[in-house]
Design an enzyme around this catalytic site. Structure first.
Site, short mmCIF file in Angstrom:
data_model
loop_
_atom_site.label_atom_id
_atom_site.label_comp_id
_atom_site.label_asym_id
_atom_site.label_seq_id
_atom_site.Cartn_x
_atom_site.Cartn_y
_atom_site.Cartn_z
N GLY A 63 3.26 -0.42 -0.27
CA GLY A 63 2.57 -1.70 -0.12
C GLY A 63 1.44 -1.71 0.90
O GLY A 63 0.53 -0.87 0.88
N ILE A 64 1.50 -2.67 1.81
CA ILE A 64 0.41 -2.90 2.78
C ILE A 64 0.26 -1.70 3.71
O ILE A 64 -0.87 -1.26 4.01
CB ILE A 64 0.70 -4.19 3.59
N LYS B 230 9.81 -13.93 11.39
CA LYS B 230 8.34 -13.89 11.34
C LYS B 230 7.73 -14.89 12.34
O LYS B 230 6.72 -14.60 12.97
CB LYS B 230 7.84 -14.14 9.91
N SER C 43 3.85 -13.22 8.62
CA SER C 43 3.89 -13.77 7.26
C SER C 43 3.56 -15.26 7.37
O SER C 43 3.84 -15.88 8.41
CB SER C 43 5.30 -13.63 6.68
N GLY D 76 6.18 1.41 8.37
CA GLY D 76 6.20 0.84 7.02
C GLY D 76 5.11 1.43 6.15
O GLY D 76 4.51 0.75 5.31
N TYR E 195 14.48 -14.68 7.59
CA TYR E 195 13.14 -14.08 7.41
C TYR E 195 12.09 -14.94 8.11
O TYR E 195 11.27 -14.43 8.88
CB TYR E 195 12.83 -13.93 5.92
P1 NAI Z 1 6.91 -2.96 1.03
O1 NAI Z 1 8.35 -3.11 0.73
O2 NAI Z 1 6.00 -2.52 -0.04
O3 NAI Z 1 6.73 -1.97 2.27
C1 NAI Z 1 7.57 -2.06 3.39
C2 NAI Z 1 7.69 -0.67 4.00
O4 NAI Z 1 8.57 -0.76 5.14
C3 NAI Z 1 8.29 0.34 3.04
O5 NAI Z 1 7.58 1.56 3.07
C4 NAI Z 1 9.71 0.50 3.55
O6 NAI Z 1 10.28 1.78 3.26
C5 NAI Z 1 9.52 0.27 5.04
N1 NAI Z 1 10.78 -0.13 5.64
C6 NAI Z 1 11.66 -1.06 5.16
N2 NAI Z 1 12.74 -1.10 5.94
C7 NAI Z 1 12.55 -0.22 6.93
C8 NAI Z 1 13.34 0.21 8.03
N3 NAI Z 1 14.58 -0.28 8.25
N4 NAI Z 1 12.86 1.17 8.84
C9 NAI Z 1 11.64 1.72 8.61
N5 NAI Z 1 10.85 1.36 7.58
C10 NAI Z 1 11.31 0.43 6.74
O7 NAI Z 1 6.46 -4.34 1.63
P2 NAI Z 1 5.03 -4.95 1.99
O8 NAI Z 1 4.84 -6.11 1.11
O9 NAI Z 1 4.01 -3.91 2.09
O10 NAI Z 1 5.36 -5.53 3.43
C11 NAI Z 1 4.72 -5.12 4.60
C12 NAI Z 1 4.80 -6.25 5.62
O11 NAI Z 1 4.11 -7.38 5.11
C13 NAI Z 1 6.21 -6.70 5.95
O12 NAI Z 1 6.31 -6.92 7.34
C14 NAI Z 1 6.34 -8.01 5.17
O13 NAI Z 1 7.26 -8.89 5.77
C15 NAI Z 1 4.92 -8.53 5.26
N6 NAI Z 1 4.59 -9.52 4.24
C16 NAI Z 1 4.57 -9.18 2.91
C17 NAI Z 1 4.26 -10.14 1.96
C18 NAI Z 1 4.24 -9.85 0.50
O14 NAI Z 1 4.10 -10.79 -0.30
N7 NAI Z 1 4.37 -8.60 0.06
C19 NAI Z 1 3.95 -11.53 2.36
C20 NAI Z 1 3.98 -11.76 3.78
C21 NAI Z 1 4.28 -10.78 4.67
#
Ligand code: NAI
Length: 275
Positions: free
Chosen positions: A15-16, A167, A123, A11, A163
């Site tokens: 984002g993160i 989690k 999460s 990922g 979801y």
């Molecule tokens: P984001 O959407 O910015 O980044 C997610 C990344 O995962 C992206 O680079 C995307 O291309 C990649 N990804 C998505 N589907 C994929 C797949 N099938 N195979 C390989 N890569 C894939 O999201 P963010 O916010 O950075 O999320 C990161 C983690 O943090 C996730 O596990 C999310 O559930 C968790 N999270 C995020 C929160 C938020 O408010 N943004 C809150 C709580 C948890």
């Protein structure tokens, strides 16, 4: 065969995950990024691998490729950041957020050296894991194939959205995996963010509703920045955290502490959207 001590991050393109890679790179770590997308211009990882974590064949191919390209007995950490929201098909949510994390973690655990670490990302949506602990133990004891069938059979009766279930399951998995790995010198921990300002946040608005999300955010005053979550992940992966194991680290600016200790008044909390 490359003789380096790489850190593998899923990922990584947004984002993160992106903030984490940038943080690790600026600390001098060798990052191997993994994502469904091509490497973004902001990502300067040593190597980048494309993999669709919702597709078990793609995950198997990734594992075989990594094994042939790196000496994984020298790897530093595996960090499973990739996640998808509950607005997509529930089978994919379970696949990416839980089953792919479990498969990568199990495989890496068979390679990683003592002193290395696995960090997963959960999460606060998974905070209710204790209410369903027996269901999670049952689910996690199954093979991937049987776990998919288990979810398919129970999805409509389990009483929680895909979801949140995924989690909760990854939190329980992390704790149980830490137990499985006792004696190997490999630690396994999980960071659970509250709302974070990333491209995923608008999908949570859709998923739980504007009013509910704004209410959650109002207690800490703002969503987290991605780097504030990356700081905690980095600490568990390569920081001075050698005795922290099987830990569920909530990083939400204090919101969960309010729910648990009662300083947060939930009387007028807007309900979560469930449609
Ligand atoms: P984001 O959407 O910015 O980044 C997610 C990344 O995962 C992206 O680079 C995307 O291309 C990649 N990804 C998505 N589907 C994929 C797949 N099938 N195979 C390989 N890569 C894939 O999201 P963010 O916010 O950075 O999320 C990161 C983690 O943090 C996730 O596990 C999310 O559930 C968790 N999270 C995020 C929160 C938020 O408010 N943004 C809150 C709580 C948890």
């Amino acid at each position: 065969m490359q003789l380096i001590r790489p850190i593998f991050v899923t990922g990584a393109c947004s984002g993160i995950g992106l903030a984490l890679c940038q943080r690790l790179e600026s600390a001098g770590s060798h990052v191997v990024s993994i994502d469904i997308n091509d490497r973004s211009s902001e990502l300067h990882s040593l190597d980048h691998w494309r993999c669709d974590l919702s597709d078990p064949t793609s995950v198997d191919t990734l594992i075989a490729d990594l094994e042939s390209c790196y000496d994984l007995t020298l790897a530093g950490s595996l960090i499973n950041v990739a996640g998808v929201p509950g607005t997509i098909a529930s089978a994919s949510v379970i696949e990416v957020n839980t089953l792919a994390v479990r498969k990568l973690s199990r495989t890496f655990a068979s390679w990683l050296p003592p002193g290395s670490s696995i960090v997963n990302v959960g999460s606060i949506s998974g905070n209710g894991w204790q209410e369903r602990i027996e269901a999670h133990k049952e689910f996690l004891a199954l093979s991937d194939e049987d776990a998919r069938a288990w979810w398919f059979d129970r999805e409509s009766s389990i009483g929680i959205d895909s979801y949140s279930f995924s989690k909760e399951a990854v939190i329980v998995w992390t704790m149980r995996h830490a137990g499985e790995l006792l004696g190997t010198g490999i630690r396994c921990n999980i960071v659970s963010p509250g709302p974070v300002e990333t491209p995923l946040l608008p999908t949570f608005r859709k998923q739980i509703g504007d009013e509910r999300l704004n209410w959650v955010i109002s207690h800490a005053g703002r969503p987290a920045f991605s780097d504030e979550i990356a700081q905690a992940i980095e600490w568990l992966a390569i920081g001075e955290s050698t005795w922290v194991n099987g830990h569920h680290l909530v990083v939400d600016g204090g919101y969960t502490s309010g729910l648990l200790s009662g300083w947060l008044d939930t009387t007028n909390a807007p309900p979560k959207r469930t449609d």
